[in-house]
Scaffold this active site. Structure first.
Site, PDB file in Angstrom:
ATOM      1  N   LYS A 151       0.831  -8.777  -0.093  1.00  0.00           N
ATOM      2  CA  LYS A 151       2.206  -9.214   0.176  1.00  0.00           C
ATOM      3  C   LYS A 151       2.401  -9.511   1.639  1.00  0.00           C
ATOM      4  O   LYS A 151       1.765  -8.892   2.489  1.00  0.00           O
ATOM      5  CB  LYS A 151       3.162  -8.072  -0.129  1.00  0.00           C
ATOM      6  CG  LYS A 151       3.357  -7.774  -1.556  1.00  0.00           C
ATOM      7  CD  LYS A 151       4.578  -6.862  -1.660  1.00  0.00           C
ATOM      8  CE  LYS A 151       4.758  -6.439  -3.082  1.00  0.00           C
ATOM      9  NZ  LYS A 151       3.675  -5.529  -3.489  1.00  0.00           N
ATOM     10  N   VAL A 172      -4.881   2.788  -4.391  1.00  0.00           N
ATOM     11  CA  VAL A 172      -6.104   1.997  -4.563  1.00  0.00           C
ATOM     12  C   VAL A 172      -7.303   2.758  -3.991  1.00  0.00           C
ATOM     13  O   VAL A 172      -8.357   2.844  -4.627  1.00  0.00           O
ATOM     14  CB  VAL A 172      -5.942   0.607  -3.911  1.00  0.00           C
ATOM     15  CG1 VAL A 172      -7.275  -0.117  -3.824  1.00  0.00           C
ATOM     16  CG2 VAL A 172      -4.922  -0.223  -4.684  1.00  0.00           C
ATOM     17  N   SER A 204      -3.827   0.359   6.019  1.00  0.00           N
ATOM     18  CA  SER A 204      -4.007   1.140   4.790  1.00  0.00           C
ATOM     19  C   SER A 204      -5.436   1.640   4.640  1.00  0.00           C
ATOM     20  O   SER A 204      -6.403   0.915   4.890  1.00  0.00           O
ATOM     21  CB  SER A 204      -3.648   0.281   3.574  1.00  0.00           C
ATOM     22  OG  SER A 204      -3.941   0.986   2.393  1.00  0.00           O
ATOM     23  N   ALA A 205      -5.547   2.884   4.151  1.00  0.00           N
ATOM     24  CA  ALA A 205      -6.866   3.446   3.824  1.00  0.00           C
ATOM     25  C   ALA A 205      -7.542   2.669   2.693  1.00  0.00           C
ATOM     26  O   ALA A 205      -8.752   2.795   2.494  1.00  0.00           O
ATOM     27  CB  ALA A 205      -6.724   4.917   3.443  1.00  0.00           C
ATOM     28  N   ASP A 206      -6.773   1.840   1.971  1.00  0.00           N
ATOM     29  CA  ASP A 206      -7.402   0.995   0.946  1.00  0.00           C
ATOM     30  C   ASP A 206      -8.500   0.126   1.569  1.00  0.00           C
ATOM     31  O   ASP A 206      -9.537  -0.135   0.949  1.00  0.00           O
ATOM     32  CB  ASP A 206      -6.370   0.051   0.300  1.00  0.00           C
ATOM     33  CG  ASP A 206      -5.321   0.782  -0.527  1.00  0.00           C
ATOM     34  OD1 ASP A 206      -5.457   2.002  -0.734  1.00  0.00           O
ATOM     35  OD2 ASP A 206      -4.360   0.104  -0.959  1.00  0.00           O
ATOM     36  N   ASP A 211      -0.755   1.078  11.801  1.00  0.00           N
ATOM     37  CA  ASP A 211      -0.644   1.252  10.356  1.00  0.00           C
ATOM     38  C   ASP A 211      -1.568   0.295   9.605  1.00  0.00           C
ATOM     39  O   ASP A 211      -1.238  -0.878   9.395  1.00  0.00           O
ATOM     40  CB  ASP A 211       0.817   1.068   9.916  1.00  0.00           C
ATOM     41  CG  ASP A 211       1.034   1.467   8.457  1.00  0.00           C
ATOM     42  OD1 ASP A 211       0.041   1.724   7.750  1.00  0.00           O
ATOM     43  OD2 ASP A 211       2.201   1.516   8.029  1.00  0.00           O
ATOM     44  N   GLU A 249      -4.748   2.060 -11.520  1.00  0.00           N
ATOM     45  CA  GLU A 249      -4.221   3.059 -10.574  1.00  0.00           C
ATOM     46  C   GLU A 249      -2.904   3.655 -11.057  1.00  0.00           C
ATOM     47  O   GLU A 249      -2.296   3.172 -12.017  1.00  0.00           O
ATOM     48  CB  GLU A 249      -4.043   2.442  -9.188  1.00  0.00           C
ATOM     49  CG  GLU A 249      -3.017   1.319  -9.160  1.00  0.00           C
ATOM     50  CD  GLU A 249      -2.242   1.278  -7.848  1.00  0.00           C
ATOM     51  OE1 GLU A 249      -1.714   2.320  -7.427  1.00  0.00           O
ATOM     52  OE2 GLU A 249      -2.147   0.172  -7.269  1.00  0.00           O
TER      53      GLU A 249
HETATM   54  N1  PSU Z   1       1.320  -2.659  -3.044  1.00  0.00           N
HETATM   55  C1  PSU Z   1       2.026  -2.987  -4.139  1.00  0.00           C
HETATM   56  N2  PSU Z   1       2.298  -2.042  -5.077  1.00  0.00           N
HETATM   57  C2  PSU Z   1       1.843  -0.765  -4.950  1.00  0.00           C
HETATM   58  C3  PSU Z   1       1.068  -0.427  -3.791  1.00  0.00           C
HETATM   59  C4  PSU Z   1       0.833  -1.402  -2.876  1.00  0.00           C
HETATM   60  O1  PSU Z   1       2.439  -4.114  -4.292  1.00  0.00           O
HETATM   61  O2  PSU Z   1       2.110   0.080  -5.826  1.00  0.00           O
HETATM   62  C5  PSU Z   1       0.528   0.953  -3.666  1.00  0.00           C
HETATM   63  C6  PSU Z   1      -0.949   0.978  -4.095  1.00  0.00           C
HETATM   64  O3  PSU Z   1      -1.203   2.185  -4.759  1.00  0.00           O
HETATM   65  C7  PSU Z   1      -1.682   0.940  -2.779  1.00  0.00           C
HETATM   66  C8  PSU Z   1      -0.763   1.748  -1.910  1.00  0.00           C
HETATM   67  O4  PSU Z   1      -2.976   1.490  -2.829  1.00  0.00           O
HETATM   68  O5  PSU Z   1       0.540   1.355  -2.300  1.00  0.00           O
HETATM   69  C9  PSU Z   1      -1.003   1.490  -0.442  1.00  0.00           C
HETATM   70  O6  PSU Z   1      -0.236   2.376   0.305  1.00  0.00           O
HETATM   71  P1  PSU Z   1      -0.376   2.378   1.893  1.00  0.00           P
HETATM   72  O7  PSU Z   1       0.146   1.043   2.350  1.00  0.00           O
HETATM   73  O8  PSU Z   1       0.462   3.517   2.316  1.00  0.00           O
HETATM   74  O9  PSU Z   1      -1.820   2.570   2.199  1.00  0.00           O
HETATM   75 MN    MN Z   2      -0.010   2.989   6.039  1.00  0.00          MN
END
Ligand code: PSU
Ligand code: MN
Length: 332
Positions: free
Chosen positions: A160, A107, A141-143, A139, A26
């Protein structure tokens, strides 16, 4: 409408044509996850680790409106230094493509582009998840929803504790995403090897994970697989060291009203500052470790695909096997 175009570099194109092992990587970790120059050095090192383990790295990004899988050295450097690259999850890609913009892919976006390119294996550090307090903020994540829809196997070091790990595992269960821990029963917490929660499954070799991928796909599951590979013992942080730091960073984000896509980059940067670079050091070590495992899985998966049915394809409809009494499973 013409099919979606993805620009490949020669190395990735050759490997995909030959059905060889490829590992997607990524780029939000480059544009929004780490400071320069650690981001560039890490991206380069991760590509080397993939090669050393017998696979071809395909760093995925959106550059000047084009979907890309496999960047050359100058492009990687430009991305690492870019001030105007946005953070794109899967939903953002189309709009950024139309305005010919540049983005690091999260991701979720990387999984989708990898699937379009025919790359089934993807290595990262940590995936997004259900945030603490999601019952108030929504909140998530879309992941996680992408993992529920796109059949890419993602190798990570767990999630984490900036996130609610327990709710993240619940959500993955709802989304039908298998969680497989590598050589451990514990679901790891990124900086530490244990989260206090168990993973659903344990597998102990890259070959077994490749077999599970092939079976999951052959059953028509159409969801991703999350492989959780704990940070190497020597690079792990202690709970005592990192928990307070993470709590402070989360409290600060709340107090500042940070929301939506800014939350995760804010927390990562703050944790790095508050830990005086210790979190970054662990982050770099674990992503290399994930890249190595992903490459080994890619090698095993490629061999498995080439060996099955003689035509290199493992997918297809189920074949019925009759039991010993030869009772037909279904009468015509
Ligand atoms: N967690 C990490 N390092 C990162 C990310 C998450 O330890 O770089 C990044 C990844 O690209 C992940 C994104 O897909 O943050 C998730 O963002 P969000 O929580 O806004 O969905
Ligand atoms: Mn988010």
């Amino acid at each position: 409408m013409a099919p979606i175009q993805i620009r490949l570099n020669r190395e990735v194109e050759d490997a995909l044509k030959a059905g060889g092992p490829v590992v997607a990587l990524e780029s939000t970790i480059i544009t929004h996850g780490m400071p320069f120059p650690a981001n560039l050095e890490t991206a380069q090192a991760v590509e080397s680790v993939v090669r050393e383990n017998g696979a071809v790295p395909a760093t995925i990004a959106l550059i000047d409106g084009e979907l890309r899988a496999g960047l050359d050295a100058a492009e990687l450097e430009a991305l690492a230094q870019s001030k105007d690259a946005v953070k794109a999850s899967g939903r953002d890609l189309a709009a950024v493509m139309v305005r010919k913009g540049t983005a690091g892919t999260t991701v979720s976006a990387t999984m989708r582009i990898a699937a379009l390119a025919g790359i089934p294996i993807f290595a990262t550090g940590g995936v997004g998840g259900v945030h603490r307090g999601a019952e108030q903020t929504f909140d998530i994540s879309a992941d996680l929803t992408e993992l529920g829809q796109t059949g890419t196997t993602v190798i990570c070091a767990g999630v984490k504790s900036i996130l609610d790990i327990s709710k993240t595992l619940e959500y993955l269960e709802t989304q039908r995403v298998p969680v497989i821990a590598y050589r451990t029963e514990d679901f790891p917490a990124f900086f530490t090897r244990k989260s206090g929660l168990k993973a659903d499954h344990r597998l102990d070799s890259a070959e077994d994970i490749a077999k599970a991928m092939a079976l999951h796909e052959a059953m028509g599951s159409q969801t991703g697989i999350l492989v959780a590979n704990p940070v190497p013992e020597a690079d792990a942080l202690t709970d005592a060291f990192i928990t307070g730091t993470i709590n402070d960073a989360v409290a600060e984000a709340d107090a500042k009203g940070i929301a939506r896509k800014e939350v995760t980059p804010f927390l990562l940067a703050r944790i790095n500052e508050l830990s005086k670079g210790e979190s970054l050091r662990a982050n770099i070590a674990l992503i290399k470790n994930n890249a190595a495992l992903a490459a080994q899985i890619a090698v095993a998966y490629s061999a498995l695909k080439k060996g099955s049915n003689g035509n290199g394809r493992f997918e297809g409809s189920a074949r019925f096997i009759l039991n010993r009494e030869e009772i037909p499973i279904r009468s015509a």
